[in-house]
Design a protein around this motif. Structure first.
Motif, short mmCIF file in Angstrom:
data_model
loop_
_atom_site.label_atom_id
_atom_site.label_comp_id
_atom_site.label_asym_id
_atom_site.label_seq_id
_atom_site.Cartn_x
_atom_site.Cartn_y
_atom_site.Cartn_z
N ASP A 147 15.41 -62.38 -0.89
CA ASP A 147 15.57 -62.27 -2.38
C ASP A 147 16.87 -63.04 -3.04
O ASP A 147 17.89 -62.58 -2.69
CB ASP A 147 15.58 -60.78 -2.86
N SER A 148 16.56 -64.07 -3.80
CA SER A 148 17.66 -64.92 -4.14
C SER A 148 18.44 -64.02 -5.28
O SER A 148 19.30 -64.59 -5.70
CB SER A 148 17.13 -66.16 -5.03
N ASP A 203 11.25 -68.41 -2.16
CA ASP A 203 12.00 -67.03 -2.55
C ASP A 203 11.18 -65.96 -2.37
O ASP A 203 10.26 -65.98 -3.27
CB ASP A 203 12.61 -67.18 -3.93
N SER A 204 11.21 -65.20 -1.62
CA SER A 204 10.55 -63.67 -1.25
C SER A 204 10.55 -62.94 -2.53
O SER A 204 9.53 -62.37 -2.74
CB SER A 204 10.99 -63.14 -0.04
N TYR A 225 18.79 -67.98 0.05
CA TYR A 225 17.59 -68.87 -0.30
C TYR A 225 18.27 -70.01 -0.91
O TYR A 225 17.75 -71.40 -0.74
CB TYR A 225 17.13 -68.13 -1.67
N ASP A 226 19.24 -70.35 -1.83
CA ASP A 226 19.50 -71.53 -2.18
C ASP A 226 20.21 -72.40 -1.30
O ASP A 226 20.02 -73.94 -1.21
CB ASP A 226 20.91 -71.22 -3.36
#
Length: 289
Positions: free
Chosen positions: A90-91, A119-120, A97-98
């Motif tokens: 999770d971002s 992104d989950s 993620y980034d």
């Protein structure tokens, strides 16, 4: 498989589950009293030991996957000569993620195989449930592009509900004010939290007492479960008996066998021992007023 499915260790899936799903996993690091853990099993604490250290006042912290680690991980996978779909933590909770997006873009410029990063918007067993569903899509014969599209869609239907035992951990991570945590602990307020449509942790209901808060978890499943998947995951921060009791209640109400999973140390570092979670599929994450 004609492409690789990968994710990170915050998904709570056990090593055996990861192996059975045939997915690649990138480990996030955690720290206990400034000692680094998590690079491999030889440098990881035993589950109960980790949470017992927290109960005894140990300082815990975590770190996201940095660019160098992401590059090394993806470069190694590219050697298999397949496309890669990476389902990232999770971002709203991590910069992992980034960093994967940046490195994937860099590697895509020179690689003949594609890397897609999604992104989950999920965490803990919710991320594990998400990965499980995307893997089922992959194994159904869906193409790389079809699976990527499905991954973008289904993430919004993964319901996350959880409670914590001691509010000080949420306060330490900035999820709750220190004053609210102090007062809440004194009068035994137990907020029930969920992950909202954009991936943020949000308290939506306050109840008095642990038993009532656990009851709310089941009530939310009764209210929101859509039957899309029979997978139900329960992650717990060293509170197995309560997790088993919740699983029994899910079995009685829905005739579904919930999977009990130890809460990953990275998530547990911020929510504390006694964290209890419930993950299932629903139509959308928005809480109705």
């Amino acid at each position: 498989m004609n492409f690789i499915l990968a994710t990170d260790s915050t998904c709570d899936l056990s090593k055996d589950m990861v192996k059975s799903l045939d997915i690649a996993m990138c480990d996030l690091l955690y720290y206990v009293d400034d000692v680094e853990y998590g690079k491999d099993e030889s440098t990881s604490l035993e589950f109960h030991e980790f949470y017992e250290k927290m109960r005894n006042g140990a300082r815990t912290s975590t770190s996201m996957v940095n660019e160098d680690t992401a590059r090394a991980f993806l470069t190694e996978l590219l050697k298999e000569g397949k496309d890669i779909l990476y389902l990232a933590f999770d971002s709203a909770l991590s910069g992992t993620y980034d960093n994967f997006v940046k490195i994937a873009k860099e590697l895509n410029e020179t690689s003949s195989n594609k890397i897609a990063v999604v992104d989950s918007l999920c965490a803990a067993g919710g991320e594990g449930l998400y990965v499980t569903l995307v893997d089922e899509k992959r194994k159904s014969g869906a193409s790389f592009e079809e699976t990527c599209k499905y991954a973008e869609e289904v993430r919004h239907r993964i319901m996350h509900y959880f409670i914590v035992d001691d509010l000080k951990y949420l306060a330490r991570g900035g999820r709750l004010s220190k004053g609210s945590a102090f007062v809440g602990n004194i009068i035994n307020i137990k907020p029930v939290l969920h992950v909202d449509p954009v991936g943020k942790l949000v308290p939506f209901k306050k109840v008095f007492g642990r038993k009532k808060s656990i009851k709310v978890l089941l009530e939310k499943m009764i209210e929101r479960y859509n039957g899309e998947s029979k997978h139900v995951y329960i992650s717990h921060g060293d509170c197995y008996d309560e997790a088993k009791s919740l699983a029994d209640a899910v079995k009685e109400k829905f005739d579904l066998d919930a999977t009990l999973i130890p809460l990953d140390y990275v998530i547990g570092s911020h929510s504390g021992p006694g964290t209890l979670t419930l993950f299932f599929t629903g139509n959308d994450r928005a809480e109705k007023d």
